[in-house]
Scaffold this motif. Structure first.
Motif, PDB file in Angstrom:
ATOM      1  N   PRO A  64      13.499  36.819 -47.467  1.00  0.00           N
ATOM      2  CA  PRO A  64      12.578  37.499 -46.521  1.00  0.00           C
ATOM      3  C   PRO A  64      13.223  36.194 -45.300  1.00  0.00           C
ATOM      4  N   HIS A  65      12.992  34.922 -45.937  1.00  0.00           N
ATOM      5  CA  HIS A  65      13.526  33.884 -45.027  1.00  0.00           C
ATOM      6  C   HIS A  65      14.638  33.219 -45.335  1.00  0.00           C
ATOM      7  N   PHE A  66      15.379  34.086 -45.909  1.00  0.00           N
ATOM      8  CA  PHE A  66      16.364  33.447 -46.159  1.00  0.00           C
ATOM      9  C   PHE A  66      18.342  32.272 -45.378  1.00  0.00           C
ATOM     10  N   LEU A  67      17.085  32.532 -43.678  1.00  0.00           N
ATOM     11  CA  LEU A  67      18.091  32.655 -43.058  1.00  0.00           C
ATOM     12  C   LEU A  67      17.244  31.405 -41.985  1.00  0.00           C
ATOM     13  N   ASP A  68      16.344  30.587 -42.681  1.00  0.00           N
ATOM     14  CA  ASP A  68      15.658  29.481 -42.237  1.00  0.00           C
ATOM     15  C   ASP A  68      16.350  28.410 -41.945  1.00  0.00           C
ATOM     16  N   GLY A  69      16.737  27.513 -41.279  1.00  0.00           N
ATOM     17  CA  GLY A  69      17.174  26.259 -41.595  1.00  0.00           C
ATOM     18  C   GLY A  69      18.624  26.523 -41.152  1.00  0.00           C
ATOM     19  N   ARG A  70      19.143  27.595 -40.962  1.00  0.00           N
ATOM     20  CA  ARG A  70      20.878  28.061 -40.369  1.00  0.00           C
ATOM     21  C   ARG A  70      21.006  28.635 -39.167  1.00  0.00           C
ATOM     22  N   ASP A  71      22.863  28.200 -38.820  1.00  0.00           N
ATOM     23  CA  ASP A  71      22.561  28.414 -37.846  1.00  0.00           C
ATOM     24  C   ASP A  71      22.874  29.689 -37.220  1.00  0.00           C
ATOM     25  N   ILE A  72      23.159  30.343 -37.583  1.00  0.00           N
ATOM     26  CA  ILE A  72      22.602  32.161 -38.233  1.00  0.00           C
ATOM     27  C   ILE A  72      20.740  32.423 -38.175  1.00  0.00           C
ATOM     28  N   GLY A  74      18.136  35.308 -37.037  1.00  0.00           N
ATOM     29  CA  GLY A  74      17.129  36.726 -37.356  1.00  0.00           C
ATOM     30  C   GLY A  74      18.712  37.888 -36.168  1.00  0.00           C
ATOM     31  N   ARG A  75      18.108  36.963 -34.981  1.00  0.00           N
ATOM     32  CA  ARG A  75      18.862  38.135 -33.726  1.00  0.00           C
ATOM     33  C   ARG A  75      19.963  38.078 -33.585  1.00  0.00           C
ATOM     34  N   MET A  76      20.894  37.459 -33.930  1.00  0.00           N
ATOM     35  CA  MET A  76      22.126  37.200 -34.022  1.00  0.00           C
ATOM     36  C   MET A  76      22.523  37.988 -35.512  1.00  0.00           C
ATOM     37  N   ARG A  77      21.895  37.974 -36.630  1.00  0.00           N
ATOM     38  CA  ARG A  77      21.681  38.789 -37.523  1.00  0.00           C
ATOM     39  C   ARG A  77      22.171  40.494 -37.284  1.00  0.00           C
ATOM     40  N   ALA A  78      20.526  41.195 -36.307  1.00  0.00           N
ATOM     41  CA  ALA A  78      20.068  42.028 -35.747  1.00  0.00           C
ATOM     42  C   ALA A  78      21.763  42.187 -34.393  1.00  0.00           C
ATOM     43  N   ILE A  79      22.231  41.972 -33.875  1.00  0.00           N
ATOM     44  CA  ILE A  79      23.128  42.122 -33.053  1.00  0.00           C
ATOM     45  C   ILE A  79      24.538  42.347 -33.697  1.00  0.00           C
ATOM     46  N   LEU A  80      24.808  41.910 -34.960  1.00  0.00           N
ATOM     47  CA  LEU A  80      25.992  42.045 -35.380  1.00  0.00           C
ATOM     48  C   LEU A  80      25.735  43.504 -36.857  1.00  0.00           C
ATOM     49  N   VAL A  81      24.507  43.641 -37.599  1.00  0.00           N
ATOM     50  CA  VAL A  81      24.038  45.419 -37.658  1.00  0.00           C
ATOM     51  C   VAL A  81      24.448  46.520 -37.160  1.00  0.00           C
ATOM     52  N   ASP A  82      23.716  46.160 -35.372  1.00  0.00           N
ATOM     53  CA  ASP A  82      23.987  46.765 -34.571  1.00  0.00           C
ATOM     54  C   ASP A  82      25.529  47.328 -34.375  1.00  0.00           C
ATOM     55  N   TRP A  83      26.285  46.203 -34.340  1.00  0.00           N
ATOM     56  CA  TRP A  83      27.671  46.967 -34.367  1.00  0.00           C
ATOM     57  C   TRP A  83      28.454  47.333 -35.127  1.00  0.00           C
ATOM     58  N   LEU A  84      27.959  47.402 -36.474  1.00  0.00           N
ATOM     59  CA  LEU A  84      28.245  47.204 -37.808  1.00  0.00           C
ATOM     60  C   LEU A  84      27.937  48.830 -37.820  1.00  0.00           C
ATOM     61  N   VAL A  85      26.985  49.457 -37.614  1.00  0.00           N
ATOM     62  CA  VAL A  85      26.000  50.345 -37.682  1.00  0.00           C
ATOM     63  C   VAL A  85      27.165  51.389 -36.652  1.00  0.00           C
ATOM     64  N   PHE A 108      25.160  37.230 -49.051  1.00  0.00           N
ATOM     65  CA  PHE A 108      26.218  36.423 -48.382  1.00  0.00           C
ATOM     66  C   PHE A 108      25.556  35.541 -48.113  1.00  0.00           C
ATOM     67  N   LEU A 109      25.550  35.471 -46.861  1.00  0.00           N
ATOM     68  CA  LEU A 109      24.385  34.807 -46.078  1.00  0.00           C
ATOM     69  C   LEU A 109      23.526  34.113 -46.659  1.00  0.00           C
ATOM     70  N   GLN A 110      22.978  34.500 -48.044  1.00  0.00           N
ATOM     71  CA  GLN A 110      21.843  33.615 -48.220  1.00  0.00           C
ATOM     72  C   GLN A 110      22.101  32.405 -49.564  1.00  0.00           C
ATOM     73  N   VAL A 111      23.314  32.404 -49.677  1.00  0.00           N
ATOM     74  CA  VAL A 111      23.665  31.296 -50.814  1.00  0.00           C
ATOM     75  C   VAL A 111      24.820  30.762 -49.977  1.00  0.00           C
ATOM     76  N   GLN A 112      25.585  30.909 -48.677  1.00  0.00           N
ATOM     77  CA  GLN A 112      26.726  30.534 -48.216  1.00  0.00           C
ATOM     78  C   GLN A 112      26.596  29.887 -46.279  1.00  0.00           C
ATOM     79  N   PRO A 113      26.460  29.522 -46.258  1.00  0.00           N
ATOM     80  CA  PRO A 113      26.105  28.521 -44.908  1.00  0.00           C
ATOM     81  C   PRO A 113      27.439  29.133 -43.826  1.00  0.00           C
ATOM     82  N   VAL A 114      27.224  29.831 -42.892  1.00  0.00           N
ATOM     83  CA  VAL A 114      28.005  30.190 -42.038  1.00  0.00           C
ATOM     84  C   VAL A 114      28.049  30.067 -40.804  1.00  0.00           C
ATOM     85  N   SER A 115      29.190  29.878 -40.136  1.00  0.00           N
ATOM     86  CA  SER A 115      29.020  29.356 -38.632  1.00  0.00           C
ATOM     87  C   SER A 115      29.303  30.603 -37.601  1.00  0.00           C
ATOM     88  N   ARG A 116      28.627  30.307 -36.780  1.00  0.00           N
ATOM     89  CA  ARG A 116      28.565  31.398 -35.579  1.00  0.00           C
ATOM     90  C   ARG A 116      29.642  32.243 -35.542  1.00  0.00           C
TER      91      ARG A 116
END
Length: 262
Positions: A64-72, A74-85, A108-116
């Motif tokens: 549940p907290h897989f984005l903690d400490g990452r560049d990405i 939850g809000r960025m992910r939400a924007i992306l998911v909204d666009w993907l829909v 993928f985001l859980q195991v691989q750090p990704v830049s914005r």
């Protein structure tokens, strides 16, 4: 979320055992009994298949907290998911394709750090992969380049596709919420549903509260992420997001404990 304790696991097993005992005593209806003539429904194996899917979702679970400490975040992910829909609807793809796209992306985001600047690339590549897996005719890679307004080249998408497949070890068969939803819907309600899903009403209450919170936020104009509401407001999908029940007191009360949180 904290890992389940041995006591939690024991209680879960006890609840399941009770449900199965009740089912045997009350002779719960076999919901697959009349499907034997349809080979696509695999009635001889369907119970084993769902037992396997339950094991697989644990093995391929997402923290549940897989984005903690990452560049990405939850809000960025939400924007992306909204666009993907919206992209998914524009391409008129199967429901499974959208669910699988989000699953691939999160794993993928859980195991691989990704830049914005590469987050959208991950999202569109996940949709490409899901399309290849689920669709009879997947959109061309050039279609995905076009939909990103040429933010990425086809070679960048192919490179990301290779990276995602490598990180996920080509294990794309993660169970989707849609698989379990269809099973639960077929079971119906009360004892049958508890027996076939393995969950009691109390165990699904927290998820119900989060869903209700999202419904209240969307209908109250408290969020900009409305692609799902817009999608289900179409006549093709029976305008289900516009029904008055979503503004009912029951939904409001269910959401109220979480509305003070983000």
């Amino acid at each position: 979320a904290p890992s389940p304790t041995p006591e939690d696991v024991s209680m879960k097993e006890e609840n399941l055992c009770q449900a199965f005992s009740d089912a045997l005593l009350c002779k719960v209806e076999d919901i697959d009994n009349e499907d034997w003539e349809n080979p696509q429904l695999c009635s001889d194996y369907v119970k084993d298949i769902y037992q396997y899917l339950r094991q697989l979702e644990v093995l391929q679970s997402i923290n549940p907290h897989f984005l903690d400490g990452r560049d990405i975040n939850g809000r960025m992910r939400a924007i992306l998911v909204d666009w993907l829909v919206q992209v998914h609807s524009k391409f008129r793809l199967l429901q499974e394709t959208l669910y699988m796209c989000i699953a691939i992306m999160d794993r993928f985001l859980q195991v691989q750090p990704v830049s914005r600047k590469k987050l959208q690339l991950v999202g569109i590549t996940a949709l490409l992969l899901a399309s290849k897996y689920e669709e009879m005719f997947s959109p061309n890679i050039e279609d995905f380049v076009y939909i990103t307004d040429n933010a990425y080249t086809s070679s960048q998408i192919r490179e990301m596709e290779t990276l995602i497949l490598k990180e996920l070890k080509f294990e794309l068969g993660r169970p989707l919420p849609l698989h379990f939803l269809r099973r639960a819907s077929k079971a119906g309600e009360n004892l049958k549903q508890q027996y076939y899903t393995g969950y009691t009403e109390n165990e699904v209450l927290e998820v119900m509260q989060h869903m209700a919170k999202n419904v209240v936020k969307v209908n109250g104009n408290l969020t900009k992420f409305i692609a799902v509401k817009s999608k289900y407001a179409s006549s093709k999908l029976l305008k289900i997001s516009t029904i008055p029940q979503l503004n009912s007191k029951a939904v409001q009360e269910l959401a109220s404990p979480l509305l003070g949180r983000s």
